[in-house]
Design an enzyme around this catalytic site. Structure first.
Site, mmCIF file in Angstrom:
data_model
loop_
_atom_site.group_PDB
_atom_site.id
_atom_site.type_symbol
_atom_site.label_atom_id
_atom_site.label_comp_id
_atom_site.label_asym_id
_atom_site.label_seq_id
_atom_site.Cartn_x
_atom_site.Cartn_y
_atom_site.Cartn_z
ATOM 1 N N ASP A 119 -4.820 43.824 58.305
ATOM 2 C CA ASP A 119 -4.276 42.988 57.222
ATOM 3 C C ASP A 119 -5.090 43.079 55.934
ATOM 4 O OD1 ASP A 119 -2.333 42.174 59.009
ATOM 5 O OD2 ASP A 119 -3.512 40.458 59.689
ATOM 6 N N GLY B 57 2.104 44.600 60.443
ATOM 7 C CA GLY B 57 2.975 43.916 59.479
ATOM 8 C C GLY B 57 2.418 44.238 58.107
ATOM 9 N N HIS B 58 3.079 45.106 57.378
ATOM 10 C CA HIS B 58 2.587 45.578 56.079
ATOM 11 C C HIS B 58 3.477 45.009 54.975
ATOM 12 C CE1 HIS B 58 0.527 49.284 58.122
ATOM 13 N NE2 HIS B 58 0.109 48.112 58.585
ATOM 14 N N GLN C 231 -3.302 48.419 61.816
ATOM 15 C CA GLN C 231 -4.460 47.674 62.327
ATOM 16 C C GLN C 231 -5.699 48.044 61.493
ATOM 17 O OE1 GLN C 231 -2.311 49.325 65.041
ATOM 18 N NE2 GLN C 231 -1.179 47.525 64.461
HETATM 19 P P1 GDP Z 1 -1.641 45.104 55.803
HETATM 20 O O1 GDP Z 1 -1.257 44.806 57.206
HETATM 21 O O2 GDP Z 1 -2.995 45.721 55.701
HETATM 22 O O3 GDP Z 1 -0.612 45.889 55.041
HETATM 23 O O4 GDP Z 1 -1.768 43.680 55.068
HETATM 24 P P2 GDP Z 1 -0.759 42.427 55.231
HETATM 25 O O5 GDP Z 1 0.496 42.691 54.484
HETATM 26 O O6 GDP Z 1 -0.633 42.031 56.647
HETATM 27 O O7 GDP Z 1 -1.620 41.285 54.553
HETATM 28 C C1 GDP Z 1 -2.001 41.324 53.216
HETATM 29 C C2 GDP Z 1 -1.438 40.073 52.521
HETATM 30 O O8 GDP Z 1 -2.094 39.875 51.289
HETATM 31 C C3 GDP Z 1 0.021 40.207 52.171
HETATM 32 O O9 GDP Z 1 0.610 38.940 52.202
HETATM 33 C C4 GDP Z 1 0.013 40.748 50.752
HETATM 34 O O10 GDP Z 1 1.175 40.432 50.013
HETATM 35 C C5 GDP Z 1 -1.179 40.025 50.191
HETATM 36 N N1 GDP Z 1 -1.958 40.757 49.172
HETATM 37 C C6 GDP Z 1 -2.152 42.090 49.053
HETATM 38 N N2 GDP Z 1 -3.054 42.348 48.081
HETATM 39 C C7 GDP Z 1 -3.427 41.153 47.565
HETATM 40 C C8 GDP Z 1 -4.346 40.756 46.548
HETATM 41 O O11 GDP Z 1 -5.043 41.560 45.935
HETATM 42 N N3 GDP Z 1 -4.446 39.413 46.297
HETATM 43 C C9 GDP Z 1 -3.725 38.490 46.983
HETATM 44 N N4 GDP Z 1 -3.876 37.218 46.663
HETATM 45 N N5 GDP Z 1 -2.851 38.824 47.951
HETATM 46 C C10 GDP Z 1 -2.721 40.143 48.243
HETATM 47 P P1 IMO Z 2 -1.756 45.438 60.508
HETATM 48 O O1 IMO Z 2 -1.309 46.880 60.561
HETATM 49 C C1 IMO Z 2 -4.151 42.264 62.269
HETATM 50 C C2 IMO Z 2 -4.559 42.261 66.636
HETATM 51 C C3 IMO Z 2 -3.918 41.122 67.406
HETATM 52 C C4 IMO Z 2 -4.900 41.021 68.561
HETATM 53 C C5 IMO Z 2 -5.257 42.484 68.835
HETATM 54 C C6 IMO Z 2 -4.439 43.138 69.935
HETATM 55 O O2 IMO Z 2 -0.753 44.520 59.927
HETATM 56 O O3 IMO Z 2 -3.117 45.332 59.899
HETATM 57 P P2 IMO Z 2 -1.942 44.050 70.084
HETATM 58 O O4 IMO Z 2 -0.637 43.321 69.953
HETATM 59 O O5 IMO Z 2 -2.120 45.167 69.136
HETATM 60 O O6 IMO Z 2 -2.204 44.462 71.493
HETATM 61 O O7 IMO Z 2 -3.050 42.918 69.737
HETATM 62 O O8 IMO Z 2 -5.026 43.166 67.618
HETATM 63 N N1 IMO Z 2 -3.645 43.013 65.730
HETATM 64 C C7 IMO Z 2 -3.645 42.914 64.400
HETATM 65 N N2 IMO Z 2 -4.367 42.111 63.590
HETATM 66 N N3 IMO Z 2 -3.301 43.184 61.739
HETATM 67 C C8 IMO Z 2 -2.598 44.012 62.548
HETATM 68 O O9 IMO Z 2 -1.850 45.015 62.077
HETATM 69 C C9 IMO Z 2 -2.735 43.874 63.946
HETATM 70 N N4 IMO Z 2 -2.179 44.498 64.998
HETATM 71 C C10 IMO Z 2 -2.763 43.983 66.086
HETATM 72 O O10 IMO Z 2 -3.881 39.944 66.651
HETATM 73 O O11 IMO Z 2 -6.080 40.369 68.149
HETATM 74 MG MG MG Z 3 -0.705 43.188 58.398
#
Ligand code: GDP
Ligand code: IMO
Ligand code: MG
Length: 429
Positions: free
Chosen positions: A13, A40-41, A221
């Site tokens: 994340d 979840g991107h 991840q």
């Molecule tokens: P990913 O899994 O690495 O793609 O990241 P996620 O989408 O799960 O989580 C990143 C969260 O932070 C999302 O809700 C984005 O919309 C938000 N986000 C991304 N960059 C920034 C930033 O620079 N500032 C803030 N406040 N939010 C951000």
């Molecule tokens: P993105 O791509 C954050 C975590 C789960 C748990 C562990 C194992 O959005 O960064 P799993 O279902 O993969 O067997 O769970 O890994 N986890 C993540 N945490 N971002 C993710 O993906 C994750 N995918 C799995 O919360 O701790």
């Molecule tokens: Mg994510």
């Protein structure tokens, strides 16, 4: 050649989706190589938010071709749901802009049941996303049970493998929810819908490499969730580190020019497991609130902590980062002081290497350096000159510790909220 890997430097994340979307503007191909719909991107374009679980984050760029490689585990229900949602949001997905490997393994409904069953019998609360990721990778490695996308297109093979699995997993399937006839009918329909997307992605990637296409590799991840290098067993079931690009797509290491780690200005973790720099509950709540730190896949609150440079340097070493993109700096806008962990204190001594033993890690107490906050909003910054000196100092401190440049920072969720500090490191052309 300017192919670039974008992957998570922490516990997931980190905003990989946003960075991939930004760089996809100049990419011909965006390829995922590991993980599944546990990812979840999030990508924000004005008033539209897109959350992608399986489809690579190049999909919002009409000219970019997206590849789901052999190293990914694919849940077809999620995939088709995602394609339909994107259509509803005005994004066309077709066999022209999405190619899926015939070697990728399928997550089948029984994998979630097996995961639930295993969790019930185990004392270790990993806190997974409950998407069946672990059991699917276990079946792949076990070889008897794994079902590949290619098997679905040879439906008799699929039927045989299904029978084998329903038989050998009978104990877990007492929990219910899996009906052989419904499953066969559903997957016959899925096979027909999937067929146009199925591609020999090894051949596709090599033709692209030969034609000097610009390729982005998008990780899911993060390094600290890697099955080998993460905080095992509180990890996911794939390699999330740079080596997986090669095995998850069938390309050689020489096809990779640059590796960009994505790191928040702080750290979050969702699910169980050790987290040395976890913040005091009051601050944890404040950062979660400002940063909207809730899981994009499970909506669970993310645990928040100070930037851990011991873990980040470990990640830089394992992946060979040529650069880091630092995200969510705006979340610190109102704080007067920031802490960064520069070492762990263990049994009276400081150490700067990341331990493999969870017992040792549990005894490691972070040693912090305190840096001043900038106490002004960053969210409107677009150019390097807009960034206050104290923000630059924070970034420079991390660069110096890691000896890795941080040429790009993110100051808000929107695609436009990004600032290039040094263009020489972020050129995909
Ligand atoms: P990913 O899994 O690495 O793609 O990241 P996620 O989408 O799960 O989580 C990143 C969260 O932070 C999302 O809700 C984005 O919309 C938000 N986000 C991304 N960059 C920034 C930033 O620079 N500032 C803030 N406040 N939010 C951000
Ligand atoms: P993105 O791509 C954050 C975590 C789960 C748990 C562990 C194992 O959005 O960064 P799993 O279902 O993969 O067997 O769970 O890994 N986890 C993540 N945490 N971002 C993710 O993906 C994750 N995918 C799995 O919360 O701790
Ligand atoms: Mg994510």
């Amino acid at each position: 050649m300017s192919n670039l890997v974008i992957l998570g430097a922490q516990w997931g994340d980190e905003s990989k989706g946003k960075l991939t979307d930004v760089f996809a503007e100049n990419a011909d191909i965006v390829a995922r190589y590991q993980g599944g719909d546990n990812a979840g991107h999030t990508i924000v374009l004005g008033d539209k938010t897109f959350i992608l679980h399986l489809i690579p984050s190049g999909i919002l760029r009409p000219e970019t071709i997206n590849v789901i490689g052999n190293g990914v585990v694919v849940n077809l229900e999620t995939l088709f749901g995602e394609i339909d949602r994107l259509h509803a949001q005005g994004i066309a997905v077709s066999s022209e802009n999405l190619k899926i490997s015939d070697r990728a393994h399928l997550i089948l409904p029984y994998h979630k049941t097996v995961e639930q069953w295993e969790q019930m019998g185990s004392g270790t609360k990993i806190g997974t996303t409950a998407r069946g990721i672990g059991p699917t990778y276990a079946d792949k490695m076990n070889r008897h049970a794994g079902v590949r996308i290619g098997d679905l297109l040879e439906f008799d093979n699929f039927r045989k493998k299904l029978d084998y699995n329903l038989d050998t997993k009978a104990d877990a399937l007492q929990l219910g929810g899996v009906d052989r006839h419904i499953l066969l009918d559903t997957y016959r329909g899925y096979a027909a819908r999937l067929a146009p997307y199925v591609t020999d992605t090894v051949a596709f990637m090599h033709e692209a490499l030969a034609a000097e296409k610009r390729i982005l590799f998008e990780g899911a991840q993060g390094t600290m969730l890697d099955i080998d290098f993460g905080t095992y067993p509180y990890v996911t079931s794939s390699n999330c580190t740079a080596g997986a690009v090669c095995t998850g797509l069938g390309i050689g290491p020489k096809a990779i020019a640059k590796v960009m780690g994505v790191s928040k200005a702080y750290v979050t973790r969702v699910g169980g497991g050790p987290f040395p720099t976890e913040m005091h509950p009051d601050l944890d709540e404040k950062i979660r609130d400002i940063g909207q730190e809730y899981g994009a896949t499970t909506q669970r609150p993310r645990r928040c902590g100070w930037l851990d440079l011991v873990a980040l340097r470990y990640a830089a070493r394992i992946n060979g980062f040529t650069a880091i993109a630092m995200t969510k700096l705006d979340v610190f806008d109102t704080l007067d002081e920031l802490q960064v962990c520069v070492a762990y204190r263990y049994q009276g001594k400081e150490r700067t290497t990341f331990p493999s033993s969870l017992q040792v890690l549990d005894e490691c107490k972070p040693v912090y350096e305190t840096l001043p906050g900038w106490q002004q909003p960053l969210t409107e910054a677009r150019a390097s000159e807009d960034i206050p000196q104290r923000t630059r100092d924070y970034v420079a401190y991390v660069e110096a510790y890691l000896n890795v440049p941080i040429p790009i920072i993110s100051v808000g969720p929107d695609r436009a909220q990004i600032v290039t500090l040094d263009a020489s490191h972020v050129n995909l052309r």
